[in-house]
Design a protein around this motif. Structure first.
Motif, PDB file in Angstrom:
ATOM      1  N   UNK A   6      28.510  40.797  33.324  1.00  0.00           N
ATOM      2  CA  UNK A   6      29.309  40.175  34.372  1.00  0.00           C
ATOM      3  C   UNK A   6      30.784  40.216  33.990  1.00  0.00           C
ATOM      4  N   UNK A   7      31.635  39.897  34.960  1.00  0.00           N
ATOM      5  CA  UNK A   7      33.053  39.792  34.671  1.00  0.00           C
ATOM      6  C   UNK A   7      33.924  40.896  35.220  1.00  0.00           C
ATOM      7  N   UNK A   8      33.310  41.891  35.846  1.00  0.00           N
ATOM      8  CA  UNK A   8      34.103  42.969  36.414  1.00  0.00           C
ATOM      9  C   UNK A   8      34.909  42.507  37.612  1.00  0.00           C
ATOM     10  N   UNK A   9      35.765  43.389  38.097  1.00  0.00           N
ATOM     11  CA  UNK A   9      36.569  43.046  39.255  1.00  0.00           C
ATOM     12  C   UNK A   9      37.678  44.044  39.460  1.00  0.00           C
ATOM     13  N   UNK A  10      38.613  43.655  40.308  1.00  0.00           N
ATOM     14  CA  UNK A  10      39.762  44.501  40.642  1.00  0.00           C
ATOM     15  C   UNK A  10      41.005  43.913  39.975  1.00  0.00           C
ATOM     16  N   UNK A  14      47.859  47.385  33.784  1.00  0.00           N
ATOM     17  CA  UNK A  14      48.543  46.492  32.872  1.00  0.00           C
ATOM     18  C   UNK A  14      47.891  45.130  32.747  1.00  0.00           C
ATOM     19  N   UNK A  15      46.959  44.846  33.629  1.00  0.00           N
ATOM     20  CA  UNK A  15      46.282  43.565  33.620  1.00  0.00           C
ATOM     21  C   UNK A  15      45.129  43.511  32.634  1.00  0.00           C
ATOM     22  N   UNK A  16      44.402  42.401  32.689  1.00  0.00           N
ATOM     23  CA  UNK A  16      43.304  42.167  31.755  1.00  0.00           C
ATOM     24  C   UNK A  16      42.051  41.708  32.487  1.00  0.00           C
ATOM     25  N   UNK A  17      40.918  42.007  31.896  1.00  0.00           N
ATOM     26  CA  UNK A  17      39.632  41.509  32.348  1.00  0.00           C
ATOM     27  C   UNK A  17      38.775  41.228  31.133  1.00  0.00           C
ATOM     28  N   UNK A  18      37.858  40.301  31.294  1.00  0.00           N
ATOM     29  CA  UNK A  18      36.934  39.982  30.212  1.00  0.00           C
ATOM     30  C   UNK A  18      35.516  40.123  30.722  1.00  0.00           C
ATOM     31  N   UNK A  19      34.740  40.969  30.078  1.00  0.00           N
ATOM     32  CA  UNK A  19      33.345  41.176  30.436  1.00  0.00           C
ATOM     33  C   UNK A  19      32.442  40.394  29.484  1.00  0.00           C
ATOM     34  N   UNK A 118      31.258  46.506  37.931  1.00  0.00           N
ATOM     35  CA  UNK A 118      32.333  47.401  38.345  1.00  0.00           C
ATOM     36  C   UNK A 118      33.690  46.881  37.876  1.00  0.00           C
ATOM     37  N   UNK A 119      34.435  47.771  37.263  1.00  0.00           N
ATOM     38  CA  UNK A 119      35.822  47.479  36.903  1.00  0.00           C
ATOM     39  C   UNK A 119      36.704  48.483  37.640  1.00  0.00           C
ATOM     40  N   UNK A 120      37.628  47.983  38.420  1.00  0.00           N
ATOM     41  CA  UNK A 120      38.536  48.842  39.173  1.00  0.00           C
ATOM     42  C   UNK A 120      39.974  48.463  38.838  1.00  0.00           C
ATOM     43  N   UNK A 121      40.735  49.452  38.383  1.00  0.00           N
ATOM     44  CA  UNK A 121      42.124  49.225  38.008  1.00  0.00           C
ATOM     45  C   UNK A 121      43.008  50.009  38.968  1.00  0.00           C
ATOM     46  N   UNK A 122      43.823  49.293  39.709  1.00  0.00           N
ATOM     47  CA  UNK A 122      44.711  49.946  40.684  1.00  0.00           C
ATOM     48  C   UNK A 122      46.057  50.269  40.045  1.00  0.00           C
TER      49      UNK A 122
END
Length: 123
Positions: A6-10, A14-19, A118-122
Protein backbone atom coordinates in the motif's frame (compact mmCIF):
# COMPACT_ATOMS: atom_id res chain seq x y z
CA UNK A 1 0.97 -16.54 2.75
CA UNK A 2 -0.14 -13.10 1.75
CA UNK A 3 1.66 -9.86 1.17
CA UNK A 4 -0.25 -6.60 0.96
CA UNK A 5 1.38 -3.49 -0.47
CA UNK A 6 0.00 0.00 0.00
CA UNK A 7 0.96 3.65 -0.14
CA UNK A 8 1.13 4.34 -3.85
CA UNK A 9 -0.34 7.42 -5.44
CA UNK A 10 0.23 10.42 -7.66
CA UNK A 11 3.04 12.84 -6.84
CA UNK A 12 4.91 15.58 -8.65
CA UNK A 13 8.52 15.16 -9.64
CA UNK A 14 10.78 15.84 -6.71
CA UNK A 15 8.17 14.68 -4.24
CA UNK A 16 8.10 11.73 -1.88
CA UNK A 17 6.00 8.66 -1.22
CA UNK A 18 6.22 5.92 1.35
CA UNK A 19 5.19 2.37 0.53
CA UNK A 20 4.36 -0.33 3.05
CA UNK A 21 3.99 -4.09 2.74
CA UNK A 22 2.39 -6.16 5.47
CA UNK A 23 2.88 -9.92 5.61
CA UNK A 24 1.91 -12.99 7.56
CA UNK A 25 4.13 -13.41 10.61
CA UNK A 26 5.37 -16.92 9.94
CA UNK A 27 7.55 -15.86 7.06
CA UNK A 28 8.43 -12.26 7.53
CA UNK A 29 11.23 -12.30 10.08
CA UNK A 30 13.07 -15.14 8.36
CA UNK A 31 12.86 -14.03 4.74
CA UNK A 32 14.71 -11.63 2.55
CA UNK A 33 12.23 -8.99 1.43
CA UNK A 34 12.31 -7.02 -1.77
CA UNK A 35 10.59 -4.37 -3.82
CA UNK A 36 10.24 -4.65 -7.58
CA UNK A 37 8.52 -2.43 -10.11
CA UNK A 38 7.06 -2.78 -13.55
CA UNK A 39 6.29 0.04 -15.92
CA UNK A 40 3.92 -0.37 -18.88
CA UNK A 41 5.59 -2.27 -21.68
CA UNK A 42 8.67 -3.04 -19.61
CA UNK A 43 9.92 -6.04 -17.69
CA UNK A 44 9.75 -6.23 -13.94
CA UNK A 45 12.86 -4.73 -12.42
CA UNK A 46 14.56 -4.88 -9.06
CA UNK A 47 14.28 -1.81 -6.86
CA UNK A 48 15.58 -2.74 -3.41
CA UNK A 49 15.91 -5.64 -1.01
CA UNK A 50 16.82 -6.16 2.60
CA UNK A 51 18.13 -9.07 4.65
CA UNK A 52 16.08 -10.67 7.40
CA UNK A 53 18.05 -8.75 10.03
CA UNK A 54 17.53 -5.44 8.29
CA UNK A 55 21.25 -4.76 8.37
CA UNK A 56 22.01 -5.39 4.71
CA UNK A 57 20.02 -3.34 2.21
CA UNK A 58 20.63 -3.45 -1.51
CA UNK A 59 19.46 -0.97 -4.14
CA UNK A 60 19.24 -0.68 -7.88
CA UNK A 61 21.60 1.97 -9.18
CA UNK A 62 18.65 3.95 -10.50
CA UNK A 63 17.25 4.52 -7.00
CA UNK A 64 20.37 4.55 -4.87
CA UNK A 65 20.53 7.66 -2.72
CA UNK A 66 16.85 8.42 -3.23
CA UNK A 67 15.04 5.33 -1.90
CA UNK A 68 15.41 3.71 1.49
CA UNK A 69 14.20 0.21 2.32
CA UNK A 70 13.47 -0.84 5.87
CA UNK A 71 11.64 -3.47 7.84
CA UNK A 72 10.01 -3.86 11.23
CA UNK A 73 10.01 -7.55 12.07
CA UNK A 74 7.90 -6.97 15.18
CA UNK A 75 5.16 -5.49 13.01
CA UNK A 76 5.70 -7.79 10.02
CA UNK A 77 6.05 -4.75 7.80
CA UNK A 78 8.36 -3.79 4.98
CA UNK A 79 8.83 -0.16 3.98
CA UNK A 80 10.12 1.79 1.01
CA UNK A 81 10.69 5.50 1.44
CA UNK A 82 10.95 7.14 -1.96
CA UNK A 83 12.35 10.67 -2.17
CA UNK A 84 13.26 12.92 -5.09
CA UNK A 85 10.90 10.99 -7.30
CA UNK A 86 11.28 11.20 -11.05
CA UNK A 87 8.78 10.54 -13.86
CA UNK A 88 10.78 7.44 -14.76
CA UNK A 89 9.94 6.00 -11.34
CA UNK A 90 6.34 5.62 -12.50
CA UNK A 91 5.38 1.95 -12.25
CA UNK A 92 3.46 -0.63 -10.31
CA UNK A 93 5.50 -1.46 -7.21
CA UNK A 94 5.27 -4.94 -5.68
CA UNK A 95 6.76 -6.44 -2.55
CA UNK A 96 8.13 -9.98 -2.48
CA UNK A 97 9.59 -12.50 -0.05
CA UNK A 98 12.52 -14.84 -0.64
CA UNK A 99 13.35 -17.89 1.51
CA UNK A 100 16.87 -18.24 0.19
CA UNK A 101 18.71 -16.28 2.84
CA UNK A 102 20.78 -14.07 0.56
CA UNK A 103 19.68 -10.95 -1.22
CA UNK A 104 18.81 -11.46 -4.87
CA UNK A 105 17.91 -8.98 -7.56
CA UNK A 106 16.20 -11.68 -9.63
CA UNK A 107 12.40 -11.99 -9.42
CA UNK A 108 12.50 -15.77 -9.68
CA UNK A 109 14.32 -15.95 -6.35
CA UNK A 110 11.22 -14.65 -4.61
CA UNK A 111 8.50 -17.18 -3.84
CA UNK A 112 5.80 -14.89 -2.52
CA UNK A 113 4.42 -11.74 -4.09
CA UNK A 114 1.94 -9.11 -3.08
CA UNK A 115 -0.36 -7.28 -5.40
CA UNK A 116 1.15 -4.10 -6.73
CA UNK A 117 0.51 -0.51 -5.82
CA UNK A 118 0.60 2.17 -8.49
CA UNK A 119 3.12 4.97 -8.23
CA UNK A 120 2.74 7.80 -10.72
CA UNK A 121 5.18 10.70 -10.86
CA UNK A 122 4.15 13.69 -12.96
CA UNK A 123 6.65 16.03 -14.56
Amino acid sequence: VQLQASGGGLVQAGGSLSLSCTTSGRIFSRYVMGWFRQAPGKEREFVAAISWSGLTPSYADSVKGRFTIGRDNAKNTLFLQMNSLKPEDTAIYSCAASPWGTISTTPRSYDYWGQGTQVTVSS
